[in-house]
Scaffold this active site. Sequence first.
Site, PDB file in Angstrom:
ATOM      1  N   ARG A  16      -7.543  12.672   0.801  1.00 15.95           N
ATOM      2  CA  ARG A  16      -6.186  13.177   1.643  1.00 15.95           C
ATOM      3  C   ARG A  16      -4.995  12.744   1.385  1.00 15.95           C
ATOM      4  NH1 ARG A  16      -7.496   9.830   7.163  1.00 15.95           N
ATOM      5  NH2 ARG A  16      -9.657  10.970   6.832  1.00 15.95           N
ATOM      6  N   GLU A  43     -10.574  -9.436   3.161  1.00 16.13           N
ATOM      7  CA  GLU A  43      -9.676  -9.326   3.563  1.00 16.13           C
ATOM      8  C   GLU A  43      -9.666  -9.070   5.240  1.00 16.13           C
ATOM      9  OE1 GLU A  43      -7.121  -5.671   2.055  1.00 16.13           O
ATOM     10  OE2 GLU A  43      -6.348  -5.622   3.929  1.00 16.13           O
ATOM     11  N   HIS A  64      -5.694   3.428  -1.519  1.00 17.89           N
ATOM     12  CA  HIS A  64      -6.899   3.965  -1.256  1.00 17.89           C
ATOM     13  C   HIS A  64      -7.244   5.428  -1.620  1.00 17.89           C
ATOM     14  CE1 HIS A  64      -9.786   4.053   2.784  1.00 17.89           C
ATOM     15  NE2 HIS A  64     -10.352   4.488   1.650  1.00 17.89           N
ATOM     16  N   HIS A  66      -3.347  -4.588   7.642  1.00 16.71           N
ATOM     17  CA  HIS A  66      -3.641  -3.691   8.692  1.00 16.71           C
ATOM     18  C   HIS A  66      -3.036  -3.634   9.866  1.00 16.71           C
ATOM     19  CE1 HIS A  66      -5.483  -0.097  10.579  1.00 16.71           C
ATOM     20  NE2 HIS A  66      -5.766   0.188   9.221  1.00 16.71           N
ATOM     21  N   GLU A 118      -8.580   0.191  -2.692  1.00 12.30           N
ATOM     22  CA  GLU A 118      -9.630   0.314  -1.633  1.00 12.30           C
ATOM     23  C   GLU A 118     -10.304   1.505  -1.915  1.00 12.30           C
ATOM     24  OE1 GLU A 118      -7.232   0.738   1.897  1.00 12.30           O
ATOM     25  OE2 GLU A 118      -6.144  -1.318   1.558  1.00 12.30           O
ATOM     26  N   ARG A 143      -9.487   7.964  -0.997  1.00 18.12           N
ATOM     27  CA  ARG A 143     -10.470   8.453  -0.072  1.00 18.12           C
ATOM     28  C   ARG A 143     -11.601   9.363  -0.628  1.00 18.12           C
ATOM     29  NH1 ARG A 143      -8.868   6.499   5.334  1.00 18.12           N
ATOM     30  NH2 ARG A 143     -10.385   7.378   6.135  1.00 18.12           N
ATOM     31  N   ASN A 194       0.828  -1.244   0.076  1.00 18.21           N
ATOM     32  CA  ASN A 194      -0.033  -0.035  -0.030  1.00 18.21           C
ATOM     33  C   ASN A 194       0.932   1.272   0.041  1.00 18.21           C
ATOM     34  OD1 ASN A 194      -1.119   2.469   1.270  1.00 18.21           O
ATOM     35  ND2 ASN A 194      -3.149   0.840   1.761  1.00 18.21           N
ATOM     36  N   HIS A 207       0.956   6.187   1.704  1.00 19.01           N
ATOM     37  CA  HIS A 207       1.857   7.329   2.440  1.00 19.01           C
ATOM     38  C   HIS A 207       2.937   8.085   1.512  1.00 19.01           C
ATOM     39  CE1 HIS A 207      -0.455   6.378   5.813  1.00 19.01           C
ATOM     40  NE2 HIS A 207       0.479   5.493   6.462  1.00 19.01           N
ATOM     41  N   THR A 247      -8.085   3.375   8.510  1.00 15.46           N
ATOM     42  CA  THR A 247      -9.257   2.671   8.529  1.00 15.46           C
ATOM     43  C   THR A 247      -9.141   1.841   9.833  1.00 15.46           C
ATOM     44  OG1 THR A 247      -9.039   2.159   6.004  1.00 15.46           O
ATOM     45  CG2 THR A 247     -10.526   0.872   7.297  1.00 15.46           C
TER      46      THR A 247
HETATM   47  N1  PXP Z   1      -5.672  -3.029   4.392  1.00 13.05           N
HETATM   48  C1  PXP Z   1      -6.856  -2.084   4.461  1.00 13.05           C
HETATM   49  C2  PXP Z   1      -8.180  -2.608   4.039  1.00 13.05           C
HETATM   50  C3  PXP Z   1      -6.302  -0.804   4.835  1.00 13.05           C
HETATM   51  O1  PXP Z   1      -7.273   0.141   4.821  1.00 13.05           O
HETATM   52  C4  PXP Z   1      -5.123  -0.690   5.063  1.00 13.05           C
HETATM   53  C5  PXP Z   1      -4.611   0.846   5.319  1.00 13.05           C
HETATM   54  O2  PXP Z   1      -4.970   1.676   4.423  1.00 13.05           O
HETATM   55  C6  PXP Z   1      -3.999  -1.500   4.886  1.00 13.05           C
HETATM   56  C7  PXP Z   1      -4.452  -2.732   4.795  1.00 13.05           C
HETATM   57  C8  PXP Z   1      -2.620  -1.459   5.374  1.00 13.05           C
HETATM   58  O3  PXP Z   1      -2.561  -1.167   6.617  1.00 13.05           O
HETATM   59  P1  PXP Z   1      -0.931  -0.541   7.271  1.00 13.05           P
HETATM   60  O4  PXP Z   1      -0.859   0.838   6.446  1.00 13.05           O
HETATM   61  O5  PXP Z   1      -1.361  -0.566   8.566  1.00 13.05           O
HETATM   62  O6  PXP Z   1      -0.122  -1.613   6.734  1.00 13.05           O
END
Ligand code: PXP
Length: 248
Positions: free
Chosen positions: A50, A152, A44, A192, A71, A46, A8, A11, A102
């Site tokens: 953001r 997931e 993601h 997550h 996402e 949003r 992901n 960031h 999330t």
């Molecule tokens: N899975 C989902 C559904 C998420 O919303 C997120 C965060 O955007 C992640 C995985 C990844 O989480 P992390 O950034 O804590 O690794």
Amino acid sequence: MAARLHVNIDHVATIRKARGTKYPDPVHAAALVELAGADGITIHLREDRRHIQDRDLRLLRETVGLTLNLEMAATQEMVRIAYEVKPDIVTLVPERREERTTEGGLDLNVHRETIQRTVDVLRDAEIRVSLFVDPDLDQIRTAHKIRGEQIELCTGFYCEARGAKQRAAEVSKVIDAAKTASRLGLVVAAGHGLNYQNTAAVAQIPEIEEFNIGHAIIARALLVGMERAVREMVEIIRASGGTAGSRA
Ligand code: PXP
């Protein structure tokens, strides 16, 4: 075969947003993630934009050779965008404006009608749909009933658990949920809060075929570079045993 790693890269866009610059570009980051041996890119989009922007999604669709996982919340606006851009997978997540990230899975029983409608529209567009849910057997059964193909599992509770006893209890919820989902024929992903210390324990669960990991990898990439950060996570997942991964 080990579970797949989807990175992901939200960031990267968060840093760009902090200064309103054109850099760092998530498209560049995705290329490095690909070269480092990950299996997919997750972003993601949003409602409040953001971090990831519409332009990122469109460019990533054109440039990413890996699986592209979008996402998004189950809103009309997002469904329209997904329908146009056609990511490989859409992961439906709950979204609240005031949350930092999330905070847990969808409640498929409360939002069943909306989710069902969204799943149907996306599947008609030949987009695979994954439902982000807590490791709760009732949610898994509902995911199956509404024709979800993939879930997931939220690993946030496991990652936040304090002490060996609580951690073991949370891992066993993830194991039970993964086994139930797999028995129902659902592809099982998880994510997550996973980082370089806590991923190995869940990567041993054979039913989990895919991990979505963001914050920890991008944070490490700042210090050691993207390629090394991704490779180190790939190695943790591979070394943990993993899954048949037969539906890649
Ligand atoms: N899975 C989902 C559904 C998420 O919303 C997120 C965060 O955007 C992640 C995985 C990844 O989480 P992390 O950034 O804590 O690794």
